[in-house]
Every structure is written in structure tokens, then in C-alpha cells.
Design a protein around this motif. Structure first.
Motif, PDB file in Angstrom:
ATOM      1  N   GLU A 275       5.303   6.339  -2.965  1.00 15.36           N
ATOM      2  CA  GLU A 275       3.953   6.922  -2.965  1.00 15.36           C
ATOM      3  C   GLU A 275       2.914   5.899  -2.511  1.00 15.36           C
ATOM      4  O   GLU A 275       1.990   6.227  -1.768  1.00 15.36           O
ATOM      5  CB  GLU A 275       3.602   7.443  -4.363  1.00 15.36           C
ATOM      6  N   GLN A 276       3.058   4.647  -2.955  1.00 14.09           N
ATOM      7  CA  GLN A 276       2.119   3.596  -2.551  1.00 14.09           C
ATOM      8  C   GLN A 276       2.195   3.347  -1.050  1.00 14.09           C
ATOM      9  O   GLN A 276       1.173   3.185  -0.381  1.00 14.09           O
ATOM     10  CB  GLN A 276       2.419   2.293  -3.312  1.00 14.09           C
ATOM     11  N   VAL A 277       3.393   3.322  -0.520  1.00 11.56           N
ATOM     12  CA  VAL A 277       3.606   3.052   0.906  1.00 11.56           C
ATOM     13  C   VAL A 277       3.109   4.223   1.757  1.00 11.56           C
ATOM     14  O   VAL A 277       2.610   4.014   2.867  1.00 11.56           O
ATOM     15  CB  VAL A 277       5.099   2.759   1.165  1.00 11.56           C
ATOM     16  N   ALA A 278       3.196   5.435   1.236  1.00 16.77           N
ATOM     17  CA  ALA A 278       2.806   6.621   2.001  1.00 16.77           C
ATOM     18  C   ALA A 278       1.298   6.733   2.185  1.00 16.77           C
ATOM     19  O   ALA A 278       0.838   7.489   3.045  1.00 16.77           O
ATOM     20  CB  ALA A 278       3.343   7.877   1.323  1.00 16.77           C
ATOM     21  N   GLU A 279       0.514   6.000   1.411  1.00 19.88           N
ATOM     22  CA  GLU A 279      -0.946   6.050   1.513  1.00 19.88           C
ATOM     23  C   GLU A 279      -1.376   5.571   2.903  1.00 19.88           C
ATOM     24  O   GLU A 279      -1.082   4.451   3.307  1.00 19.88           O
ATOM     25  CB  GLU A 279      -1.560   5.168   0.431  1.00 19.88           C
ATOM     26  N   GLU A 280      -2.038   6.421   3.642  1.00 20.23           N
ATOM     27  CA  GLU A 280      -2.479   6.102   5.003  1.00 20.23           C
ATOM     28  C   GLU A 280      -3.764   5.294   4.980  1.00 20.23           C
ATOM     29  O   GLU A 280      -4.634   5.527   4.137  1.00 20.23           O
ATOM     30  CB  GLU A 280      -2.725   7.400   5.790  1.00 20.23           C
ATOM     31  N   PRO A 281      -3.917   4.336   5.907  1.00 20.77           N
ATOM     32  CA  PRO A 281      -5.173   3.584   5.986  1.00 20.77           C
ATOM     33  C   PRO A 281      -6.346   4.513   6.326  1.00 20.77           C
ATOM     34  O   PRO A 281      -6.214   5.412   7.156  1.00 20.77           O
ATOM     35  CB  PRO A 281      -4.935   2.587   7.119  1.00 20.77           C
ATOM     36  N   ALA A 282      -7.469   4.289   5.673  1.00 27.08           N
ATOM     37  CA  ALA A 282      -8.668   5.106   5.882  1.00 27.08           C
ATOM     38  C   ALA A 282      -9.391   4.683   7.155  1.00 27.08           C
ATOM     39  O   ALA A 282      -9.095   3.642   7.744  1.00 27.08           O
ATOM     40  CB  ALA A 282      -9.594   4.956   4.676  1.00 27.08           C
TER      41      ALA A 282
END
Length: 189
Positions: A128-135
Motif C-alpha cells: 500500500e505504501q509503495v502504491a501511493e503515486e507522487p502528487a
């Protein structure tokens, strides 16, 4: 990829111009350092979105040999000579992502440390942490984990000087990036 950071907390009345001059005169020395993906020369000032003055470089290493060459060489010894021996934090790389503003020079960074909660499946939490896309405004982002403390770290470099909330905020004084193009994008398992 290996992530590494040390933070030198300085006195409240420390002249932070000393750190700016240090980076201006020495920062370029790692611009072609073998095994280094990137080094963000980070600083924060007391009262400017920070409770403390600190110098806190953050490194992404392409090779363990490069990291070891730095730690046991004259570069880190200069830090030890000037500030004492800081505690060096290290995380195994989980992912690296170039952001929407990848061509920009970063002005700021955030470093967010998140404990893996007890009772949570570690693999799911990390995914889940890795799946966070850069804003929007993100230049690059990396995620690592220290499994001895079950702590996830996320470094994000930002184009704007006032990044979105989340984590400790720093100014980027210089970015050495000799191996940035070799940092493997995406998930690292």
C-alpha cells in the motif's frame, strides 16, 4: 537501492548560513560519486515549519559498495570531524518513482516515517505504501523499509518550496544525482 540519512540537530541559535556555505562549497564533490543514485542536501530551520535547526542529507544508493565507500571514506569523515559522528539511518529500498515534475530542480523535500502497525500483514502494508503515486509538483519519490524497527520511510523531492503536508519538511540546498537515471523505477521485489 539503499536509502540512508543522518540528521545533525544544531543549536537553536546556530547560524544556518554556515550550512548553506558548506553545501555551496562542498556539495559538488558528490556530483559524480560512483554508486550514488542521488543525494539531497537537506536543511531545516527552527521556526520555518520546523521545531529545530538541522542538516539532514538523504541518499539513494545504487550500490552497497558506493554507500560503503562514502561511509568509510573522506566524505563522511569530514562530517564526523565537523559535527561528531551522527547516527546513520538505513533502509532497504522498496520503490523509486520519478514524479510529474521530474525535470524540475527540487526546492523542498519531505521525509515521512511510518511504523508498520502491529497486527497488520507487513507485505500488504508495504504494498500500500509503495502504491501511493507522487502528487503534482513531485520531482521524485522513494520508499524504503527498516525491518529491524518495522519503519517505512518515504522521501519526496518537490518542485515548490512549500510542499504539501506530511512528514518532516526540508529545504533542498543542492542535489547530486550522478546515478539518478540508473535508479530502478517501480517496485523492488
Amino acid at each position: 537501492m539503499h536509502a540512508m540519512q543522518y540528521e545533525i540537530v544544531l543549536p537553536a541559535d546556530y547560524d544556518m548560513e554556515i550550512i548553506r556555505k558548506r553545501v555551496a562549497t562542498r556539495g559538488h564533490l558528490l556530483d559524480d560519486f560512483p554508486g550514488l543514485g542521488l543525494k539531497a542536501y537537506l536543511m531545516r530551520e527552527r521556526g520555518a515549519s520546523s521545531p529545530v535547526n538541522s542538516y539532514a542529507p538523504f541518499y539513494l544508493w545504487n550500490t552497497a559498495e558506493g554507500m560503503n565507500s562514502f561511509l568509510w571514506g573522506p566524505g563522511f569523515q569530514g562530517v564526523v570531524n565537523d559535527f561528531g559522528r551522527p547516527r546513520v539511518r538505513h533502509w532497504t529500498g522498496l520503490s523509486y518513482t520519478e514524479g510529474p515534475a521530474s525535470q524540475a530542480t527540487p526546492a523542498a523535500a519531505t521525509v515521512r516515517r511510518t511504523p508498520v502497525p502491529d497486527g497488520v500483514e507487513p507485505a500488504r502494508f508495504v504494498a500500500e505504501q509503495v502504491a501511493e503515486e507522487p502528487a503534482a509538483g513531485a520531482v521524485a519519490s522513494a520508499v524504503g523499509i527498516d525491518p529491524s524497527r518495522w519503519e517505512v520511510v518515504r522521501l519526496t523531492l518537490w518542485e515548490q518550496s512549500d510542499p504539501p503536508p506530511g512528514g518532516d519538511r526540508f529545504q533542498v540546498l543542492h542535489l547530486s544525482q550522478p546515478g539518478r537515471a540508473s535508479l530502478r523505477p517501480g517496485r523492488h521485489w
